[in-house]
Design an enzyme around this catalytic site. Structure first.
Site, PDB file in Angstrom:
ATOM      1  N   GLU A 128      -4.181 -11.042   5.914  1.00 42.97           N
ATOM      2  CA  GLU A 128      -3.878  -9.538   6.023  1.00 42.97           C
ATOM      3  C   GLU A 128      -2.818  -9.566   4.692  1.00 42.97           C
ATOM      4  OE1 GLU A 128      -3.174  -6.828   9.204  1.00 42.97           O
ATOM      5  OE2 GLU A 128      -3.892  -8.616  10.662  1.00 42.97           O
ATOM      6  N   LYS A 129      -2.430  -8.548   4.141  1.00 39.85           N
ATOM      7  CA  LYS A 129      -1.303  -8.109   3.515  1.00 39.85           C
ATOM      8  C   LYS A 129      -1.568  -9.141   2.241  1.00 39.85           C
ATOM      9  CE  LYS A 129       0.796  -5.136   6.119  1.00 39.85           C
ATOM     10  NZ  LYS A 129       2.432  -5.116   6.819  1.00 39.85           N
TER      11      LYS A 129
END
Length: 277
Positions: free
Chosen positions: A93-94
């Site tokens: 993620e991110k």
């Protein structure tokens, strides 16, 4: 397990402890309380998948801290060996998700692990738009195919994307995922569904995933024979405040959502039923 019939759990998260060294939440040793919890689950007839990575863990993920795919694979191997795992879950993620170098490092490490551990199942989890994978997600799937990572199940997190009708939007996102897998790997759509998974959430604040949605997800996953159907998280599967992950934020009984997920028997990854803890 006694109240719901669920047989397995995804336990999260393994992060970087001392440098490129795995630890629970980056702090707890592999042979501590978490190992005891895994033993209790197995003694009760269940099993676990261990998840590495996470959302709000920037700068602490092994995929960011380990300098190359070989060292990253070695770190993951320590976790596999510590618990004799049948499957691992990589939550990208991110910043890591948006970095081509980080994506390639994760996928390269998974390729090494599959070569070392013949029967290991690998799951890659990543964010998604309502229509399916965004450009970063499409790249992740494409690169997994190009370098031969042999990922078993690509699992999307169909939430935090401005959904309004979560049944409709989750199915739309999953259909987009399956089409992307089918096109990238040049396989029939029916086969692509087996490499596709849903990791939803229960309740929520800005978006709300209701129990009725989960029943719809179960019907959809069963009809398409998805490779995975799971959710975040068991500790939120009760009435309470969702801001600290102690409750769902909606009216419900304890373990309502887990009971739905426990009914899914079509998962590709063994163990098959894995609400996340």
């Amino acid at each position: 397990m006694k109240e719901t019939g669920v047989k397995a759990f995804t336990l999260a998260f393994i992060l970087a402890g001392n440098g490129c060294d795995p630890a629970w939440d980056g702090e707890r040793p592999l042979d501590g309380d978490d190992a005891a919890q895994i033993k209790r689950i197995r003694d009760a007839g269940g099993d676990v998948v261990v998840s590495m990575g996470g959302s709000d863990k920037e700068g602490r993920k092994l995929g960011e801290v380990c300098p190359d795919e070989q060292s990253l694979a070695n770190a993951y191997q320590k976790v596999i060996d510590a618990y004799q795992l049948k499957a691992i879950d990589i939550d990208i993620e991110k910043g890591e998700f948006e970095s081509p170098a980080a994506q390639d490092r994760e996928l390269g490490a998974l390729k090494i692990l599959k070569q070392r551990n013949r029967d290991l199942k690998t799951i890659v989890v990543f964010p998604v738009d309502r229509s399916g994978p965004n450009d970063d997600g499409k790249r992740l799937i494409r690169r997994a195919h190009e370098i031969g990572s042999d990922v078993d199940v690509f699992t999307i997190m169909p939430f935090a994307f401005g959904g309004t009708d979560m049944t409709r939007d989750t199915i739309s996102a999953t259909e987009g995922l399956a089409r992307e897998i089918a096109g990238t790997f040049a396989i029939p759509l029916e086969e692509a569904y087996r490499k596709a998974g849903i990791s939803s959430k229960n309740g929520g604040v800005e978006e709300t995933v209701w129990l009725e949605d989960f029943h719809n997800f179960l019907d959809y996953a069963t009809d398409r024979r998805l490779g995975r159907f799971t959710f975040w998280a068991v500790n939120r599967d009760r009435p309470g405040d969702p801001s600290d992950d102690s409750g769902s934020g909606i009216p419900q009984r304890d373990w309502d959502f887990t009971k739905v997920v426990a009914r899914y028997s079509g998962a590709l990854v063994d163990p098959a039923r894995e609400p996340q803890n």
